[in-house]
Motif scaffolding. Structure first.
Motif, PDB file in Angstrom:
ATOM      1  N   ALA A 166      78.440  67.717  25.202  1.00 20.17           N
ATOM      2  CA  ALA A 166      78.481  68.715  24.172  1.00 20.17           C
ATOM      3  C   ALA A 166      77.271  68.728  23.280  1.00 20.17           C
ATOM      4  O   ALA A 166      76.531  67.694  23.322  1.00 20.17           O
ATOM      5  N   ALA A 175      73.945  69.809  19.996  1.00 18.03           N
ATOM      6  CA  ALA A 175      73.386  70.119  19.152  1.00 18.03           C
ATOM      7  C   ALA A 175      72.296  70.076  18.567  1.00 18.03           C
ATOM      8  O   ALA A 175      71.809  70.585  18.396  1.00 18.03           O
ATOM      9  N   SER A 224      74.821  55.229  27.846  1.00 18.93           N
ATOM     10  CA  SER A 224      75.929  56.828  27.810  1.00 18.93           C
ATOM     11  C   SER A 224      74.906  57.758  28.120  1.00 18.93           C
ATOM     12  O   SER A 224      75.257  58.976  28.429  1.00 18.93           O
ATOM     13  N   THR A 263      75.000  63.300  25.351  1.00 21.91           N
ATOM     14  CA  THR A 263      75.163  62.238  25.840  1.00 21.91           C
ATOM     15  C   THR A 263      76.026  62.234  27.312  1.00 21.91           C
ATOM     16  O   THR A 263      76.941  64.045  26.983  1.00 21.91           O
ATOM     17  N   MET A 267      74.215  59.846  13.048  1.00 22.04           N
ATOM     18  CA  MET A 267      74.936  61.141  13.932  1.00 22.04           C
ATOM     19  C   MET A 267      74.649  62.377  12.976  1.00 22.04           C
ATOM     20  O   MET A 267      75.244  61.729  11.531  1.00 22.04           O
ATOM     21  N   GLN A 268      74.285  63.290  13.287  1.00 19.92           N
ATOM     22  CA  GLN A 268      74.396  64.419  13.045  1.00 19.92           C
ATOM     23  C   GLN A 268      75.603  65.119  12.254  1.00 19.92           C
ATOM     24  O   GLN A 268      76.797  64.544  13.063  1.00 19.92           O
TER      25      GLN A 268
HETATM   26  C1  FAD Z   1      73.795  57.248  21.026  1.00 18.41           C
HETATM   27  C2  FAD Z   1      73.058  58.541  20.734  1.00 18.41           C
HETATM   28  C3  FAD Z   1      74.318  59.605  21.519  1.00 18.41           C
HETATM   29  C4  FAD Z   1      73.741  61.065  20.973  1.00 18.41           C
HETATM   30  N1  FAD Z   1      74.862  61.439  21.121  1.00 18.41           N
HETATM   31  C5  FAD Z   1      74.883  62.947  20.871  1.00 18.41           C
HETATM   32  C6  FAD Z   1      75.331  64.471  21.373  1.00 18.41           C
HETATM   33  O1  FAD Z   1      75.963  64.285  22.190  1.00 18.41           O
HETATM   34  N2  FAD Z   1      75.795  65.232  21.179  1.00 18.41           N
HETATM   35  C7  FAD Z   1      74.274  65.701  20.045  1.00 18.41           C
HETATM   36  O2  FAD Z   1      74.544  66.717  19.410  1.00 18.41           O
HETATM   37  N3  FAD Z   1      73.730  64.660  19.509  1.00 18.41           N
HETATM   38  C8  FAD Z   1      73.794  63.195  19.790  1.00 18.41           C
HETATM   39  N4  FAD Z   1      73.120  61.995  19.153  1.00 18.41           N
HETATM   40  C9  FAD Z   1      72.599  62.585  18.168  1.00 18.41           C
HETATM   41  C10 FAD Z   1      72.529  62.548  16.727  1.00 18.41           C
HETATM   42  O3  FAD Z   1      73.705  63.113  16.271  1.00 18.41           O
HETATM   43  C11 FAD Z   1      71.280  62.328  15.797  1.00 18.41           C
HETATM   44  O4  FAD Z   1      71.923  64.056  15.625  1.00 18.41           O
HETATM   45  C12 FAD Z   1      70.044  62.471  15.953  1.00 18.41           C
HETATM   46  O5  FAD Z   1      70.719  61.321  16.074  1.00 18.41           O
HETATM   47  C13 FAD Z   1      70.019  62.883  14.621  1.00 18.41           C
HETATM   48  O6  FAD Z   1      68.220  62.430  14.741  1.00 18.41           O
HETATM   49  P1  FAD Z   1      66.625  62.424  14.558  1.00 18.41           P
HETATM   50  O7  FAD Z   1      67.744  60.627  13.564  1.00 18.41           O
HETATM   51  O8  FAD Z   1      66.113  61.685  15.515  1.00 18.41           O
HETATM   52  O9  FAD Z   1      66.375  63.390  13.844  1.00 18.41           O
HETATM   53  P2  FAD Z   1      66.562  64.188  12.293  1.00 18.41           P
HETATM   54  O10 FAD Z   1      69.221  64.175  12.047  1.00 18.41           O
HETATM   55  O11 FAD Z   1      66.008  65.221  12.236  1.00 18.41           O
HETATM   56  O12 FAD Z   1      66.617  62.643  11.157  1.00 18.41           O
HETATM   57  C14 FAD Z   1      65.102  62.191  10.817  1.00 18.41           C
HETATM   58  C15 FAD Z   1      65.209  61.329   9.645  1.00 18.41           C
HETATM   59  O13 FAD Z   1      64.360  61.855   8.520  1.00 18.41           O
HETATM   60  C16 FAD Z   1      65.407  62.216   7.546  1.00 18.41           C
HETATM   61  N5  FAD Z   1      64.797  63.598   6.705  1.00 18.41           N
HETATM   62  C17 FAD Z   1      65.436  64.198   6.106  1.00 18.41           C
HETATM   63  N6  FAD Z   1      64.612  64.910   5.984  1.00 18.41           N
HETATM   64  C18 FAD Z   1      63.971  65.135   6.343  1.00 18.41           C
HETATM   65  C19 FAD Z   1      62.930  66.278   6.823  1.00 18.41           C
HETATM   66  N7  FAD Z   1      62.734  67.271   5.495  1.00 18.41           N
HETATM   67  N8  FAD Z   1      61.801  66.038   6.880  1.00 18.41           N
HETATM   68  C20 FAD Z   1      62.265  64.995   8.150  1.00 18.41           C
HETATM   69  N9  FAD Z   1      63.195  64.368   8.343  1.00 18.41           N
HETATM   70  C21 FAD Z   1      63.598  64.060   7.470  1.00 18.41           C
HETATM   71  C22 FAD Z   1      66.708  61.801   7.964  1.00 18.41           C
HETATM   72  O14 FAD Z   1      67.518  61.947   7.395  1.00 18.41           O
HETATM   73  C23 FAD Z   1      66.679  60.753   9.216  1.00 18.41           C
HETATM   74  O15 FAD Z   1      66.599  59.690   8.675  1.00 18.41           O
HETATM   75  C24 FAD Z   1      73.187  61.097  19.556  1.00 18.41           C
HETATM   76  C25 FAD Z   1      72.519  60.334  18.436  1.00 18.41           C
HETATM   77  C26 FAD Z   1      72.542  58.787  19.524  1.00 18.41           C
HETATM   78  C27 FAD Z   1      71.813  57.851  19.035  1.00 18.41           C
END
Ligand code: FAD
Length: 416
Positions: free
Chosen positions: A137, A139, A222, A174, A393-394
């Motif tokens: 899944a 997003a 993963s 994942t 994790m979002q």
């Molecule tokens: C091991 C692992 C497995 C995962 N598996 C899945 C999965 O199966 N499916 C799925 O959909 N997702 C998955 N995810 C994704 C996870 O849920 C998060 O969505 C993802 O890690 C967020 O990525 P990010 O921190 O790069 O991005 P962002 O959420 O964009 O965050 C970037 C950073 O900037 C901060 N920020 C706040 N405002 C702003 C702004 N205006 N501009 C820029 N930055 C800002 C954020 O708070 C954060 O600290 C997984 C993540 C990991 C690590």
């Protein structure tokens, strides 16, 4: 051990019992998966054979008939004590399987068990039991959040059939290297509105291109690679609208709160494994003739670690009970948006406490074991890296979470 989480329902007892039997084999295979940066297929064979992958499938279709969110959390925490990468991966499949099982049960009640539509909804559930359907899944996309997918579906007719075409790039998908299907969210703009759409496609759909680019600090087993959609065909049956793009809908809020809180269970499981590793070694290790466990500094630090673990368990257990109560309360009448934000806020409270607490527990276990735990041949080193994936994790990373909880607490319910 204090505040240890145990299942509260009969199906939960079965699923958690099956998960317990897999902790040891999973732990035995975790190092190789981590070093090779590959998913461990044998773990998924075990999940299928034990029935865990079809936990939510109703009993009459061959599953465990799990319904409790609390017990789902306990099962995932248990699996994560052996291998957190596998635990988060199967959570994605469970989340979609649970939604499919609910649709089937609703149709069975409303239309009857022999209705064609009920049978159609039973089909994917039977496939899960037979090991023919394993769903990842996704997003997440770079440069946006979960409410504003840039991946887009547009109307498209192919081979005389009405349907859609999808383009975009998802990251952190994942389990995608071994999944048979992917469930994703996309934007749809047409005469019916500017909406979010949910799409489920077979992984071998032409134009669905796995990127084989997963190489991270932790959760290395993963398989969380990126996936590109390039003009991939989406039949009408694989497409569903979820509400306006950029806004929370009741359905999406509830789904994300319930499916994602279970991931927090994986980080609790990592903390429990680190705690157990530390205790086992401290009870047998000596220095200059003194048993480690008899040294007061070590006793204090073990106490702190145990207190932090107790907090994590208590908060996550209570959140799981609250999730079950919410589902029960709203099984016959729909919740309000305020109710659903309350649910999401509870999930965020548990996530904040447990993910930070789990990092603290693993870190203390590392302090307790010193250099031995820091070497890559020790499981603790992997747990230290894996546990770091929890907070971001979002929806709502650490920089966003408090603002959201504050808004909900103040009765200001954000719709985007
Ligand atoms: C091991 C692992 C497995 C995962 N598996 C899945 C999965 O199966 N499916 C799925 O959909 N997702 C998955 N995810 C994704 C996870 O849920 C998060 O969505 C993802 O890690 C967020 O990525 P990010 O921190 O790069 O991005 P962002 O959420 O964009 O965050 C970037 C950073 O900037 C901060 N920020 C706040 N405002 C702003 C702004 N205006 N501009 C820029 N930055 C800002 C954020 O708070 C954060 O600290 C997984 C993540 C990991 C690590």
């Amino acid at each position: 051990m204090s505040f240890e989480l145990t299942p509260r329902t009969a199906p939960g007892v079965s699923v958690v019992g099956a998960a317990e039997s897999l902790v040891e084999p999973f732990a035995g295979r975790a190092e190789a998966a981590d070093v090779e940066n590959e998913m461990c297929r044998q773990n998924f064979d075990d999940l299928l054979a034990s029935g865990i992958s079809s936990a939510f499938v109703p009993e009459e279709l061959g599953g465990f008939g799990l319904e409790s969110i609390h017990d789902w959390i306990v099962a995932i925490a248990t699996l994560a004590r052996g291998d957190a990468s596998t635990a988060i991966a199967i959570t994605m499949h469970h989340a979609i399987g649970r939604r499919m099982a609910q649709a089937y049960s609703l149709a069975k009640t409303d239309l009857g068990p022999d209705d064609e539509r009920t049978n159609n909804l039973a089909e994917p559930l039977r496939k899960m039991v037979a090991g023919e359907m394993l769903i990842c899944a996704t997003a997440t996309e770079a440069g946006t959040d979960n409410l504003h997918p840039v991946t887009e579906v547009v109307r498209h007719r192919q081979d005389d059939r009405d349907g859609w075409r999808i383009n975009g790039r998802k990251i952190f998908v994942t389990m995608s290297p071994i999944a048979t299907h992917v469930s994703t969210v996309a934007r749809v703009r047409d005469d019916d509105g500017d909406d979010m759409a949910n799409i489920v496609l077979p992984m071998d759909t032409p134009g669905l291109i796995p990127q084989n680019d997963w190489d991270a600090l932790g959760m290395r087993g993963s398989g969380s690679q990126s996936v590109v959609f390039k003009d991939a065909w989406v039949p009408e049956s694989a497409f569903g609208r979820m509400g306006p793009w950029g806004k929370w809908s009741l359905q999406y809020l509830e789904f994300r709160a319930i499916a994602n809180i279970v991931l927090v269970g994986a980080f609790l499981g990592i903390a429990e494994a680190a705690h157990d590793i530390a205790l086992e070694k401290l009870l047998t290790r000596s220095r200059v003739g003194q048993l480690a466990a008899e040294q007061s500094g070590i006793q204090n630090l073990v106490g702190e670690m145990a207190l932090e673990l107790a907090q994590c368990r208590a908060v996550l257990g209570a959140a799981g009970v609250e999730m079950d109560a919410y589902c029960e309360r709203h099984s016959t009448s729909a919740a309000s948006m305020e109710d659903a934000h309350g649910l999401m806020s509870d999930y965020q409270a548990a996530k904040w406490t447990v993910n930070r607490g789990a990092i603290g527990v693993v870190s203390k276990a590392m302090d307790l074991l010193g250099g031995a735990g820091y070497t890559n041949s020790d499981a603790l080193a992997r747990l230290y890296r894996d546990v770091r994936a929890g907070p971001f994790m979002q929806p709502f990373g650490p920089a966003e979470l408090r603002e959201y909880v504050g808004q909900v607490t103040l009765g200001q319910y954000p719709d985007s």
